[in-house]
Design a protein around this motif. Sequence first.
Motif, mmCIF file in Angstrom:
data_model
loop_
_atom_site.group_PDB
_atom_site.id
_atom_site.type_symbol
_atom_site.label_atom_id
_atom_site.label_comp_id
_atom_site.label_asym_id
_atom_site.label_seq_id
_atom_site.Cartn_x
_atom_site.Cartn_y
_atom_site.Cartn_z
ATOM 1 N N HIS A 234 47.667 53.129 4.371
ATOM 2 C CA HIS A 234 48.647 53.798 3.764
ATOM 3 C C HIS A 234 48.295 55.157 3.369
ATOM 4 C CE1 HIS A 234 52.382 55.206 1.620
ATOM 5 N NE2 HIS A 234 51.869 54.775 0.492
ATOM 6 N N GLY A 235 48.585 56.412 4.060
ATOM 7 C CA GLY A 235 48.042 57.684 3.666
ATOM 8 C C GLY A 235 49.209 58.818 3.289
ATOM 9 N N ALA A 236 50.288 58.469 3.407
ATOM 10 C CA ALA A 236 51.432 59.346 3.249
ATOM 11 C C ALA A 236 51.562 59.831 1.691
ATOM 12 C CB ALA A 236 52.897 58.717 3.631
ATOM 13 N N GLY A 237 51.774 61.215 1.471
ATOM 14 C CA GLY A 237 51.612 61.649 0.383
ATOM 15 C C GLY A 237 52.073 63.288 0.525
ATOM 16 N N ILE B 114 46.472 68.876 -14.340
ATOM 17 C CA ILE B 114 47.796 69.676 -14.878
ATOM 18 C C ILE B 114 48.620 69.915 -13.770
ATOM 19 C CG2 ILE B 114 48.423 71.858 -15.416
ATOM 20 C CD1 ILE B 114 46.153 71.958 -17.606
ATOM 21 N N GLY B 115 50.111 69.600 -13.986
ATOM 22 C CA GLY B 115 51.138 69.958 -12.775
ATOM 23 C C GLY B 115 51.332 68.567 -11.834
ATOM 24 N N GLN B 116 50.522 67.565 -12.174
ATOM 25 C CA GLN B 116 50.667 66.306 -11.228
ATOM 26 C C GLN B 116 51.126 65.055 -11.794
ATOM 27 O OE1 GLN B 116 46.943 66.382 -8.720
ATOM 28 N NE2 GLN B 116 47.730 67.870 -7.562
ATOM 29 N N VAL B 117 52.012 65.206 -12.719
ATOM 30 C CA VAL B 117 52.224 63.925 -13.594
ATOM 31 C C VAL B 117 52.824 62.917 -12.530
ATOM 32 C CG1 VAL B 117 54.577 64.515 -14.457
ATOM 33 C CG2 VAL B 117 53.325 62.810 -15.547
ATOM 34 N N ASP B 118 53.683 63.320 -11.652
ATOM 35 C CA ASP B 118 54.469 62.442 -10.652
ATOM 36 C C ASP B 118 53.372 61.765 -9.850
ATOM 37 O OD1 ASP B 118 54.122 65.016 -9.831
ATOM 38 O OD2 ASP B 118 55.942 65.360 -9.279
ATOM 39 N N TYR B 119 52.485 62.738 -9.552
ATOM 40 C CA TYR B 119 51.521 62.382 -8.239
ATOM 41 C C TYR B 119 50.643 61.299 -8.869
ATOM 42 C CZ TYR B 119 47.919 63.153 -4.737
ATOM 43 O OH TYR B 119 46.784 62.938 -3.567
ATOM 44 N N ALA B 120 50.209 61.587 -10.159
ATOM 45 C CA ALA B 120 49.328 60.749 -11.186
ATOM 46 C C ALA B 120 49.794 59.475 -11.195
ATOM 47 C CB ALA B 120 48.832 61.538 -12.432
ATOM 48 N N VAL B 121 51.209 59.353 -11.501
ATOM 49 C CA VAL B 121 51.892 57.897 -11.699
ATOM 50 C C VAL B 121 51.844 57.359 -10.275
ATOM 51 C CG1 VAL B 121 54.162 56.990 -12.189
ATOM 52 C CG2 VAL B 121 53.344 58.900 -13.420
ATOM 53 N N ALA B 122 52.470 57.808 -9.422
ATOM 54 C CA ALA B 122 52.294 57.311 -8.123
ATOM 55 C C ALA B 122 51.180 56.858 -7.514
ATOM 56 C CB ALA B 122 52.924 58.285 -7.049
ATOM 57 N N ASN B 123 50.126 57.566 -7.766
ATOM 58 C CA ASN B 123 48.796 56.813 -7.288
ATOM 59 C C ASN B 123 48.199 55.875 -8.174
ATOM 60 O OD1 ASN B 123 47.655 58.613 -5.051
ATOM 61 N ND2 ASN B 123 48.115 60.452 -6.518
ATOM 62 N N GLU B 124 48.398 55.849 -9.687
ATOM 63 C CA GLU B 124 48.118 54.664 -10.381
ATOM 64 C C GLU B 124 49.046 53.620 -10.058
ATOM 65 O OE1 GLU B 124 45.473 53.993 -12.140
ATOM 66 O OE2 GLU B 124 45.690 52.583 -13.339
ATOM 67 N N ILE C 36 64.163 65.899 -11.349
ATOM 68 C CA ILE C 36 64.213 64.707 -10.982
ATOM 69 C C ILE C 36 63.684 64.340 -9.468
ATOM 70 C CG2 ILE C 36 65.424 62.582 -10.901
ATOM 71 C CD1 ILE C 36 64.864 63.101 -13.660
ATOM 72 N N ASP C 37 64.373 65.346 -8.466
ATOM 73 C CA ASP C 37 64.170 65.265 -7.050
ATOM 74 C C ASP C 37 62.783 65.333 -6.743
ATOM 75 O OD1 ASP C 37 66.928 64.856 -7.072
ATOM 76 O OD2 ASP C 37 67.467 66.800 -6.168
ATOM 77 N N GLN C 38 62.214 66.313 -7.175
ATOM 78 C CA GLN C 38 60.811 66.513 -7.165
ATOM 79 C C GLN C 38 60.020 65.433 -7.482
ATOM 80 O OE1 GLN C 38 60.287 70.036 -9.524
ATOM 81 N NE2 GLN C 38 60.681 71.647 -7.702
ATOM 82 N N PHE C 39 60.174 64.655 -8.643
ATOM 83 C CA PHE C 39 59.359 63.603 -8.984
ATOM 84 C C PHE C 39 59.670 62.326 -8.057
ATOM 85 C CE2 PHE C 39 58.477 59.634 -10.906
ATOM 86 C CZ PHE C 39 57.576 59.717 -11.956
ATOM 87 N N ALA C 40 61.014 62.360 -7.678
ATOM 88 C CA ALA C 40 61.390 60.961 -6.776
ATOM 89 C C ALA C 40 60.622 61.396 -5.546
ATOM 90 C CB ALA C 40 62.679 61.054 -6.538
ATOM 91 N N MET C 41 60.691 62.488 -4.935
ATOM 92 C CA MET C 41 59.942 62.615 -3.520
ATOM 93 C C MET C 41 58.570 62.550 -3.630
ATOM 94 S SD MET C 41 59.968 66.673 -1.626
ATOM 95 C CE MET C 41 58.561 67.030 -2.638
ATOM 96 N N VAL C 42 57.762 63.028 -4.575
ATOM 97 C CA VAL C 42 56.481 62.463 -4.748
ATOM 98 C C VAL C 42 56.096 61.266 -5.187
ATOM 99 C CG1 VAL C 42 54.242 62.965 -6.288
ATOM 100 C CG2 VAL C 42 55.754 65.164 -5.530
ATOM 101 N N TYR C 43 56.907 60.625 -5.957
ATOM 102 C CA TYR C 43 56.523 59.182 -6.198
ATOM 103 C C TYR C 43 57.049 58.322 -5.169
ATOM 104 C CZ TYR C 43 56.994 54.716 -8.883
ATOM 105 O OH TYR C 43 56.907 53.586 -9.321
#
Length: 268
Positions: free
Chosen positions: A20-23, A77-87, A35-42
């Motif tokens: 799985h390499g989509a991101g 910094i700036g990547q809270v959604d990305y951090a959550v998704a990866n964790e 919210i939309d940006q969060f939803a897209m990244v997550y």
Amino acid sequence: MRNLLAGIRQKHGQIRGLVHGAGVLADRLIVDKSIDQFAMVYGTKVDGLHSLLSATAEDELRFIALFSSTTGRFGRIGQVDYAVANEVLNKLAQAEMRKRPGCRVVSINWGPWDGGMVTPSLKKVFAGEGIGLIGLAAGGDFLVREIAATGSPVEVVAIAGAAGELSAISPISRSQVLPEAFALNLTVNDYPFLRSHVLDGKAVLPMAVIVEWLAHGALHGNPGLRFHGFNDLRICKGVVFEQGSPCTSVSWQARPRKGIPSIWCPLN
Ligand SMILES: NC(=O)c1ccc[n+]([C@@H]2O[C@H](COP(=O)([O-])OP(=O)(O)OC[C@H]3O[C@@H](n4cnc5c(N)ncnc54)[C@H](OP(=O)(O)O)[C@@H]3O)[C@@H](O)[C@H]2O)c1
């Protein structure tokens, strides 16, 4: 997804591995994030993975490899959604490993690669932090080695040094200097329970306390992991409080091994 995979099975045979390499990124401070940006990244990471796992639930997978990020482990910094998704990917990998015995599941928390979503401006940021870029060939080799490494940790951090050399932070190689998890200055006065544990007339640090502190040290060095237990724990030399020298400094160093934290405890 089901239709797509059905077509792939028909054309190529059974599915035995999943990468799985989509991101996607949408870096912004939390206050500026929609919210939309969060939803897209997550969603790209987590919903995508759920969808893949559910569509391959009946396949006898031999490996599952997830592209997570050091941002999930260390934040950025700036990547809270990305951090959550990866964790979440990391923890879904742990859950999947339990569900599928015989399947090598690994979630690699990659540092920056020399390509893909790492733009020239991001490269400058990493260079300023002394973080090298993972070369495409070196990263590919690392992925293959990790997939083949049965019995290794599910969550692995792969990061390049300033010169581009790629190393896995977990497991740490024996030659690496171990980081100190915490240090204690023990005295019988400060730790009165020592008075209740006396052998041959001398206070001795109880093994139960050593075990507790070792576990504590292991978690210090490995935030986000759970402590499951020890393998082959032996106390080769006790911490004895000689009369007239009541003070012993003990520092605890954590070294994760095969998914289970283990500790070196040198006595100063
Ligand atoms: N590059 C790095 O330094 C780095 C570091 C740590 C982790 N990672 C992780 O490694 C993975 C690959 O990164 P990369 O640098 O190769 O990124 P990239 O070049 O931007 O590629 C991202 C890939 O994700 C696919 N994708 C995006 N949204 C999707 C969706 N909703 N459904 C399905 N596929 C989707 C894209 O497909 P399309 O092209 O068809 O849109 C593209 O193939 C990502 O998960 C990223 O988080 C990368």
